[in-house]
Scaffold this active site. Sequence first.
Site, PDB file in Angstrom:
ATOM      1  N   CYS A 115     -44.343  24.181  18.802  1.00  0.00           N
ATOM      2  CA  CYS A 115     -42.906  24.633  18.225  1.00  0.00           C
ATOM      3  C   CYS A 115     -42.393  23.988  17.243  1.00  0.00           C
ATOM      4  CB  CYS A 115     -42.050  23.780  19.572  1.00  0.00           C
ATOM      5  SG  CYS A 115     -41.946  24.549  21.243  1.00  0.00           S
ATOM      6  N   HIS A 263     -35.044  23.583  16.471  1.00  0.00           N
ATOM      7  CA  HIS A 263     -35.940  25.392  17.564  1.00  0.00           C
ATOM      8  C   HIS A 263     -35.072  25.034  19.168  1.00  0.00           C
ATOM      9  CE1 HIS A 263     -39.189  26.183  19.901  1.00  0.00           C
ATOM     10  NE2 HIS A 263     -39.213  25.305  20.519  1.00  0.00           N
ATOM     11  N   ASN A 293     -37.456  31.327  24.159  1.00  0.00           N
ATOM     12  CA  ASN A 293     -38.044  30.596  23.037  1.00  0.00           C
ATOM     13  C   ASN A 293     -39.142  30.407  22.515  1.00  0.00           C
ATOM     14  OD1 ASN A 293     -39.749  28.452  21.405  1.00  0.00           O
ATOM     15  ND2 ASN A 293     -39.249  26.760  23.516  1.00  0.00           N
TER      16      ASN A 293
END
Length: 336
Positions: A115, A263, A293
């Site tokens: 991530c 993020h 995501n």
Amino acid sequence: MYSSKISGLGRYVPDNIVTNDDLSKMMDTNDAWIQERTGIKERRWVKRGSDDTTATMGVKAANIAIERAGINKDDIDFIVFATLSPDYYFPGPGVQVQKELDIKTVGALDVRNQCSGFVYALSVADNYIKTGMYKHILVIGSELHSHGLDKTTRGRGVSVIFGDGAGAAVVSREEDTSKGILSTHLHSQGEFAEELVVKAPGMGTRWVTDIISENDPNDESYFPYMNGQFVFKNAVVRFSEVIMEGLEKNKLSVSDINMLIPHQANLRIAQFIQRKFKLEDDQVFNNIQKYGNTTAASIPIALTEAWEEGKINKGDLVILAAFGSGFTWGSVIIRW
């Protein structure tokens, strides 16, 4: 010393939209359950048989970024590719991009920081340029999660979150050191590595010959595992810390922020940070509602979309911040 700036941005997502209602046909879940916990309404998943791969999506985003940077592909001096879902176990997708773009034989580096991968990749590019080693570096974040998710009720806590897509940036030399990337800040805490993990295939856990000879339908080691509440609690702390670290390094305050692009892990995390820093809606950009995501691709996709919508302008203070598996986290402070 030089400064580095983002001179071009690009993004690509697959055409195939998968809504929460679509997922309810695969597993025991529903739109309200998913939105309440994640804020996600839909995501993009690559269809079986599509030509889209992690590398090819990265190439599509890169072509747009290069054109917008106003340079030729042969001006690219180096490639940094961030992903957790490469096309091959090895080599990494950086060399595939070099081939597909028909760029001269420049170096290609792959970053495996999940991530926070794009933030780490930007830091690498920033420092290569600031030392004068390169002039134009292509930085890509691309992910194809959908082919590796447990799309049953067993895996719903993770599989509803992730989407596919790619984003890219051209990072270029800037003579004015008051502009561009002001600083980057990177951290890790490996003691929590198994709180967000895919354990297989991995040479440290199982012999390849054993994997080939077994056919265990209950083997979950190939699917992502996440200790959701633990990850959330750590994320909100580390996000706050690394944003403040960047501001303090540059003698700036929260009131100086024009745009924060976190993020896109969970809308609830972003909303928590927004409330903590008392930022207005137009100071934080979120698009997880549409894309889920996309891990290393989430920041470059969001940054590109925010820029395309005119929400980032010359002179703005832009902050990128990420937290994820590893645990790893980081921030990038930019004067646009």
